[in-house]
Design a protein around this motif. Structure first.
Motif, short mmCIF file in Angstrom:
data_model
loop_
_atom_site.label_atom_id
_atom_site.label_comp_id
_atom_site.label_asym_id
_atom_site.label_seq_id
_atom_site.Cartn_x
_atom_site.Cartn_y
_atom_site.Cartn_z
N THR A 189 -2.11 9.71 8.35
CA THR A 189 -2.64 9.49 7.01
C THR A 189 -2.05 10.52 6.04
OG1 THR A 189 -4.49 11.01 7.33
CG2 THR A 189 -4.82 8.70 7.98
N ASP A 248 -4.95 5.86 -1.16
CA ASP A 248 -5.96 6.04 -0.11
C ASP A 248 -5.49 7.13 0.86
OD1 ASP A 248 -7.77 5.90 1.96
OD2 ASP A 248 -7.69 3.72 2.15
N THR A 249 -6.13 8.29 0.79
CA THR A 249 -5.69 9.43 1.61
C THR A 249 -6.00 9.24 3.08
OG1 THR A 249 -7.76 10.63 1.24
CG2 THR A 249 -5.95 11.03 -0.32
N ASP A 250 -6.89 8.30 3.41
CA ASP A 250 -7.30 8.11 4.80
C ASP A 250 -6.73 6.85 5.44
OD1 ASP A 250 -8.88 10.46 4.85
OD2 ASP A 250 -10.49 9.40 3.83
N ARG A 251 -5.89 6.15 4.71
CA ARG A 251 -5.26 4.95 5.29
C ARG A 251 -4.21 5.38 6.30
NH1 ARG A 251 -4.87 -0.36 3.93
NH2 ARG A 251 -3.09 -1.49 4.83
N HIS A 280 0.85 -1.19 0.00
CA HIS A 280 0.00 0.00 0.00
C HIS A 280 0.88 1.24 0.00
CE1 HIS A 280 -2.47 -3.11 2.05
NE2 HIS A 280 -3.40 -2.65 1.23
N ALA A 310 0.55 5.80 -0.59
CA ALA A 310 -0.24 7.00 -0.88
C ALA A 310 0.74 8.16 -0.97
CB ALA A 310 -1.27 7.25 0.22
N HIS A 336 1.55 7.60 14.08
CA HIS A 336 0.83 7.05 12.93
C HIS A 336 0.00 8.18 12.33
CE1 HIS A 336 1.81 3.51 15.33
NE2 HIS A 336 1.59 2.77 14.26
N ASP A 387 -6.65 12.09 12.41
CA ASP A 387 -6.27 10.69 12.33
C ASP A 387 -4.79 10.45 12.66
OD1 ASP A 387 -8.80 9.66 11.51
OD2 ASP A 387 -8.46 10.51 9.53
N ASP A 437 3.88 1.00 3.25
CA ASP A 437 3.97 0.02 4.33
C ASP A 437 5.12 -0.95 4.10
OD1 ASP A 437 2.92 -1.37 2.20
OD2 ASP A 437 1.05 -1.92 3.20
N PHE A 489 -0.83 5.00 8.24
CA PHE A 489 0.49 4.41 8.07
C PHE A 489 1.35 4.69 9.29
CE2 PHE A 489 -0.95 4.99 3.73
CZ PHE A 489 -0.46 3.88 3.05
#
Length: 276
Positions: free
Chosen positions: A148, A30-33, A14, A16, A146, A134, A245, A35
């Protein structure tokens, strides 16, 4: 922005990436994942320390850490503290020793002088004002956050046009502190000099480097061993964030610089087309 589509070819599960600047905001992935940031935590923690300076809770040249060291030394990796322990390897100001432990000392120092646990202070001082809902510090102030892509682009926008700290403090944070200090840049070996500001690495003439060959010497930012980076190029008036990731390694050394160069080339071409 077509350059951002390169992340689809990266050898990661993954990823972004995004760009923000005076021309607008672009993103891919994915802007909201969420990491793991690893050492990209450091600029976030440093910004909270700088807010504490602005608020008068602490001072940059206040003693902190080893004897003879100050808040400024700890932020600039010149306190003499080892990478992951509080062992003292050099006198303050003698050399650039990259240190996560130094940021843990800073976090404890801010907590002591504000009466607020550092993760809470970081959230209240930086994350909440910027809408970074987030993002969370769950471990070390040197590598335990962590976040996003959406949140880090908000932080990047703050770096381009600071609201939480004064222009003077921002300038200090993004210009060389303790000029001429030599040291090791993780993943890239000995650098002479190894220039840093206050929590931000400064590109200057380092080569090879994790940013692009087209990035200006004034570029500042940070990369993380979790396969993440953020850079801000004042000359370009733009910032770039990439999250993945897959841990930093040969793959990132290979793909990050040309990726950044493609971003810069696309921004520059678009501006030249508009002015013609």
């Amino acid at each position: 922005m077509r350059a951002l589509e390169q992340i689809k070819q990266w050898p990661v599960r993954h990823a972004a990436a995004g760009v923000v600047g005076r021309d607008g905001l672009w993103s891919a992935g994915d802007t909201d994942r969420v990491f793991r940031l690893a050492s990209v935590t450091k600029p976030l923690a440093a910004y909270a320390v700088l807010v504490a300076v602005e608020e008068g809770a602490i001072e940059l040249d206040q003693p902190a850490g080893p004897s003879g060291s100050t808040v400024r030394h700890l932020l600039a990796h010149t306190s003499g503290v080892a990478f992951d322990t509080t062992e003292i390897l050099a006198r303050p100001g003698a050399k650039r020793i990259y240190s996560s432990a130094g940021f843990e000392l800073l976090a404890d120092f801010v907590a002591e002088h504000t009466g607020i646990p550092f993760p809470e202070y970081l959230r209240e001082a930086v994350f909440e004002p910027l809408g970074m809902s987030d993002t969370e510090l769950t471990g070390s102030a040197g590598h335990g956050a962590h976040s996003t892509l959406a949140d880090l682009l908000r932080f990047a926008a703050e770096l381009l046009e600071p609201r939480l700290i004064s222009p003077q403090t921002h300038t200090a944070a993004t210009t060389v502190q303790f000029p001429g200090s030599n040291g090791v840049l993780p993943g890239y070996g000995s650098q002479r000099p190894n220039d840093w500001g206050l929590g931000f690495e400064i590109r200057d003439g380092k080569s090879p480097h994790w940013t692009g060959t087209a990035n200006s010497p004034r570029t500042y930012g940070h990369f993380g061993q979790s396969g993440t980076f953020i850079w801000v190029d004042p000359q370009l008036d733009s910032a770039c964030v990439a999250l993945s990731d897959e841990n930093f390694g040969d793959w990132s050394r290979e793909v990050w610089p040309p990726f950044s160069d493609s971003v810069i080339r696309e921004i520059t071409l678009a501006r030249n087309t508009v002015t013609e």
